[in-house]
Enzyme design. Structure first.
Site, PDB file in Angstrom:
ATOM      1  N   ARG A   1      76.689  47.329  45.963  1.00  0.00           N
ATOM      2  CA  ARG A   1      76.807  48.782  46.064  1.00  0.00           C
ATOM      3  C   ARG A   1      75.551  49.392  46.676  1.00  0.00           C
ATOM      4  O   ARG A   1      74.507  48.729  46.742  1.00  0.00           O
ATOM      5  CB  ARG A   1      77.104  49.447  44.725  1.00  0.00           C
ATOM      6  CG  ARG A   1      76.607  48.720  43.509  1.00  0.00           C
ATOM      7  CD  ARG A   1      77.077  49.398  42.245  1.00  0.00           C
ATOM      8  NE  ARG A   1      76.279  48.922  41.117  1.00  0.00           N
ATOM      9  CZ  ARG A   1      76.259  49.464  39.916  1.00  0.00           C
ATOM     10  NH1 ARG A   1      77.000  50.524  39.664  1.00  0.00           N
ATOM     11  NH2 ARG A   1      75.519  48.961  38.956  1.00  0.00           N
TER      12      ARG A   1
ATOM     13  N   GLU B   1      72.152  47.109  46.260  1.00  0.00           N
ATOM     14  CA  GLU B   1      72.090  46.266  45.049  1.00  0.00           C
ATOM     15  C   GLU B   1      72.745  44.919  45.332  1.00  0.00           C
ATOM     16  O   GLU B   1      73.867  44.860  45.838  1.00  0.00           O
ATOM     17  CB  GLU B   1      72.823  46.999  43.919  1.00  0.00           C
ATOM     18  CG  GLU B   1      72.875  46.215  42.633  1.00  0.00           C
ATOM     19  CD  GLU B   1      73.592  46.995  41.525  1.00  0.00           C
ATOM     20  OE1 GLU B   1      73.312  48.190  41.335  1.00  0.00           O
ATOM     21  OE2 GLU B   1      74.444  46.373  40.854  1.00  0.00           O
TER      22      GLU B   1
ATOM     23  N   ASP C   1      74.936  50.066  26.550  1.00  0.00           N
ATOM     24  CA  ASP C   1      74.632  51.298  27.256  1.00  0.00           C
ATOM     25  C   ASP C   1      73.523  52.009  26.488  1.00  0.00           C
ATOM     26  O   ASP C   1      73.270  51.716  25.314  1.00  0.00           O
ATOM     27  CB  ASP C   1      75.886  52.191  27.314  1.00  0.00           C
ATOM     28  CG  ASP C   1      76.701  51.926  28.569  1.00  0.00           C
ATOM     29  OD1 ASP C   1      76.111  51.543  29.594  1.00  0.00           O
ATOM     30  OD2 ASP C   1      77.934  52.118  28.523  1.00  0.00           O
TER      31      ASP C   1
HETATM   32  P1  FDA Z   1      65.247  47.629  27.603  1.00  0.00           P
HETATM   33  O1  FDA Z   1      65.477  46.429  28.427  1.00  0.00           O
HETATM   34  O2  FDA Z   1      65.356  48.948  28.238  1.00  0.00           O
HETATM   35  O3  FDA Z   1      63.769  47.544  26.987  1.00  0.00           O
HETATM   36  C1  FDA Z   1      63.204  46.339  26.528  1.00  0.00           C
HETATM   37  C2  FDA Z   1      61.713  46.392  26.807  1.00  0.00           C
HETATM   38  O4  FDA Z   1      61.094  45.274  26.164  1.00  0.00           O
HETATM   39  C3  FDA Z   1      61.369  46.285  28.283  1.00  0.00           C
HETATM   40  O5  FDA Z   1      60.583  47.386  28.667  1.00  0.00           O
HETATM   41  C4  FDA Z   1      60.588  44.983  28.381  1.00  0.00           C
HETATM   42  O6  FDA Z   1      59.523  45.028  29.335  1.00  0.00           O
HETATM   43  C5  FDA Z   1      60.031  44.844  26.976  1.00  0.00           C
HETATM   44  N1  FDA Z   1      59.695  43.458  26.639  1.00  0.00           N
HETATM   45  C6  FDA Z   1      60.483  42.367  26.747  1.00  0.00           C
HETATM   46  N2  FDA Z   1      59.812  41.254  26.375  1.00  0.00           N
HETATM   47  C7  FDA Z   1      58.574  41.665  26.002  1.00  0.00           C
HETATM   48  C8  FDA Z   1      57.414  40.988  25.536  1.00  0.00           C
HETATM   49  N3  FDA Z   1      57.395  39.656  25.398  1.00  0.00           N
HETATM   50  N4  FDA Z   1      56.311  41.699  25.245  1.00  0.00           N
HETATM   51  C9  FDA Z   1      56.315  43.069  25.430  1.00  0.00           C
HETATM   52  N5  FDA Z   1      57.370  43.758  25.879  1.00  0.00           N
HETATM   53  C10 FDA Z   1      58.494  43.073  26.160  1.00  0.00           C
HETATM   54  N6  FDA Z   1      73.153  52.391  30.308  1.00  0.00           N
HETATM   55  C11 FDA Z   1      73.852  53.551  30.351  1.00  0.00           C
HETATM   56  O7  FDA Z   1      74.076  54.167  29.306  1.00  0.00           O
HETATM   57  N7  FDA Z   1      74.292  54.050  31.552  1.00  0.00           N
HETATM   58  C12 FDA Z   1      74.054  53.419  32.727  1.00  0.00           C
HETATM   59  O8  FDA Z   1      74.459  53.890  33.782  1.00  0.00           O
HETATM   60  C13 FDA Z   1      73.323  52.196  32.700  1.00  0.00           C
HETATM   61  N8  FDA Z   1      73.056  51.522  33.843  1.00  0.00           N
HETATM   62  C14 FDA Z   1      72.429  50.298  33.788  1.00  0.00           C
HETATM   63  C15 FDA Z   1      72.221  49.590  34.959  1.00  0.00           C
HETATM   64  C16 FDA Z   1      71.592  48.346  34.902  1.00  0.00           C
HETATM   65  C17 FDA Z   1      71.385  47.585  36.175  1.00  0.00           C
HETATM   66  C18 FDA Z   1      71.185  47.810  33.664  1.00  0.00           C
HETATM   67  C19 FDA Z   1      70.559  46.452  33.572  1.00  0.00           C
HETATM   68  C20 FDA Z   1      71.373  48.529  32.508  1.00  0.00           C
HETATM   69  C21 FDA Z   1      71.997  49.778  32.562  1.00  0.00           C
HETATM   70  N9  FDA Z   1      72.184  50.530  31.414  1.00  0.00           N
HETATM   71  C22 FDA Z   1      72.879  51.713  31.462  1.00  0.00           C
HETATM   72  C23 FDA Z   1      71.736  50.012  30.111  1.00  0.00           C
HETATM   73  C24 FDA Z   1      70.369  50.538  29.683  1.00  0.00           C
HETATM   74  O9  FDA Z   1      69.398  50.122  30.598  1.00  0.00           O
HETATM   75  C25 FDA Z   1      70.136  49.966  28.282  1.00  0.00           C
HETATM   76  O10 FDA Z   1      70.989  50.579  27.377  1.00  0.00           O
HETATM   77  C26 FDA Z   1      68.766  50.159  27.792  1.00  0.00           C
HETATM   78  O11 FDA Z   1      67.885  49.550  28.685  1.00  0.00           O
HETATM   79  C27 FDA Z   1      68.661  49.474  26.438  1.00  0.00           C
HETATM   80  O12 FDA Z   1      67.408  49.659  25.942  1.00  0.00           O
HETATM   81  P2  FDA Z   1      66.651  48.494  25.198  1.00  0.00           P
HETATM   82  O13 FDA Z   1      65.500  49.165  24.549  1.00  0.00           O
HETATM   83  O14 FDA Z   1      67.563  47.689  24.371  1.00  0.00           O
HETATM   84  O15 FDA Z   1      66.175  47.479  26.361  1.00  0.00           O
END
Ligand code: FDA
Length: 385
Positions: free
Chosen positions: A287, A311, A361
């Site tokens: 996309r 992408e 999400d």
């Molecule tokens: P998230 O991945 O955001 O945060 C985890 C954090 O932990 C990261 O910053 C990472 O660096 C950190 N971390 C990991 N290992 C570590 C370590 N060893 N030490 C220190 N830090 C560490 N949702 C939605 O509602 N609408 C949408 O349109 C989209 N679109 C979308 C597109 C794409 C491509 C993706 C991959 C995801 C989405 N999402 C979405 C989902 C959305 O991104 C998701 O809900 C949130 O990221 C979830 O938040 P988390 O805190 O769970 O993880």
């Protein structure tokens, strides 16, 4: 310090905010990235000032009233409603497949009943219950013509695998709407943060009891806060990858990742909409995102330039950003083994997308953090006090 939160995504920040505000706890949030916010992070493109969602388009939508009320403490939302189009054979169709898509594709003016009968007849080629692979399952849901146009090549690009070799269970349903509604989401509440995602995320962390340390990996023992130094000393909320936490003892969980190619194009409007899918194998990307369309209300965007992002999808290696769980039977078996190991870490709370190995999400990540806070963390703190 009363609590360590590993990961500054929506899950980690929700827990940090609640523990600081509701319980007056001192929280340190660490993130290995140089910025806050996990995958929801966005930044303004320096050349155009257009807000770019760095990890792919993020659309906020929810029907969960407590989550909606919670997020509105930190940001107001625009009235943006997401719509997606797809380019197939050089013709643009609306998605999800709806009566407009069907009538355009078949060059017809079917009524809802006629279209339903047509698709049901085409879908009878396979039985959903006995479909042997993704292709058969998709055909059993929407029929071969629509499958071959809109699903087959797109899915092959997403998975780098022919759909006849993908498991049927990857898809449970393929929505077909027998009306002209092409809103992408059905939720009660939808919109984009008025001042952008990063302003929202920063407001969540803006509390005297919250300290955020960026560029800090939980497994880097040269950092003051790391696994060896904190686990057993203070409660830890861990939102990193669950297999990494246990040093991959039960094997690696598989993920798909995305590659993004960003470009400033010297036109005011490149594609007329925010997300255009490319359904065919002839385009290597899945996309194109054009970020200006997320905020038509922003008067300061230039009229002669726009930011687009192509992408591409592929399987992740250990060094790539994990985006979508692949979830093979082997992954599920490994996840169960990791959950057993988790039981030996009573003071570590695994959460979020990476910590639970599931696609969430944003509203789901926030909702599950709010539940975890009130069902587990808050009672645990109260019991300690
Ligand atoms: P998230 O991945 O955001 O945060 C985890 C954090 O932990 C990261 O910053 C990472 O660096 C950190 N971390 C990991 N290992 C570590 C370590 N060893 N030490 C220190 N830090 C560490 N949702 C939605 O509602 N609408 C949408 O349109 C989209 N679109 C979308 C597109 C794409 C491509 C993706 C991959 C995801 C989405 N999402 C979405 C989902 C959305 O991104 C998701 O809900 C949130 O990221 C979830 O938040 P988390 O805190 O769970 O993880």
């Amino acid at each position: 310090m009363d609590l360590v939160v590993v990961g500054s995504g929506f899950y980690g920040l929700t827990i940090a905010e609640r523990a600081a505000t509701e319980l007056g706890r001192k929280v340190v949030v660490i993130d290995r990235r140089p910025h806050i916010g996990g995958n929801a992070y966005s930044a303004n493109d320096p050349e155009t000032g257009i807000e770019v969602h760095q990890y792919g388009s993020h659309l906020f939508h929810t029907s969960n009233v407590p989550v909606w009320e919670y997020v509105n403490r930190f940001t107001a939302f625009t009235n943006y409603q997401h719509k997606v189009y797809t380019n197939h054979n050089g013709v643009v169709f609306p998605l999800p497949v709806n009566l407009g898509t069907i009538n355009q594709f078949f060059g017809a003016a079917y009524s809802p009943t006629e279209a339903r009968e047509l698709i049901a007849g085409q879908a009878a080629e396979f039985d959903t219950k006995t479909a042997a692979n993704l292709e058969e399952k998709a055909i059993s849901l929407i029929g071969r013509p629509l499958y071959e146009a809109f699903i087959r090549d797109y899915t092959a690009k997403q998975w780098q695998t022919d759909p006849t070799e993908l498991q049927a269970e990857i898809i449970s349903r393929l929505p077909v709407r027998y009306n002209y509604d092409n809103r992408y989401f059905n939720d009660t509440f939808e919109g984009l943060p008025v001042d952008g995602y990063t302003a929202w995320l920063e407001r969540m962390a803006d509390h005297p009891n919250i300290e955020v340390r960026l560029d800090t990996d939980f497994f880097d023992e040269s950092q003051a806060i790391n696994k060896a130094a904190t686990v057993g000393q203070v409660p830890v909320i861990y939102t990193g990858a669950i297999d990494r936490y246990f040093d991959y003892a039960e094997g690696e969980l598989s993920w798909r990742t995305l590659d993004f190619e960003q470009e400033v194009v010297p036109v005011g409007d490149y594609q007329g909409t925010s997300v255009m899918n490319y359904a065919d194998a002839s385009a290597p990307f899945t996309r194109i995102h054009e970020f200006r369309h997320f905020h038509p209300e922003r008067g300061h965007y230039p009229t002669d330039k726009t930011v687009i992002m192509r992408e591409f999808s592929r399987f992740a290696t250990r060094d790539d950003e994990p985006y979508y769980p692949v979830n093979t039977p082997q992954d599920r078996a490994r996840l169960l083994a990791y959950r057993e190991l988790q039981a030996g870490e009573p003071d570590v709370y695994f959460g979020g997308r990476l910590g639970t190995y599931q696609y969430l999400d944003m509203h789901m990540a926030i909702g599950s953090a709010l539940s975890m806070f009130s069902n587990k963390l808050e009672p645990a703190f109260r019991a300690r006090a």
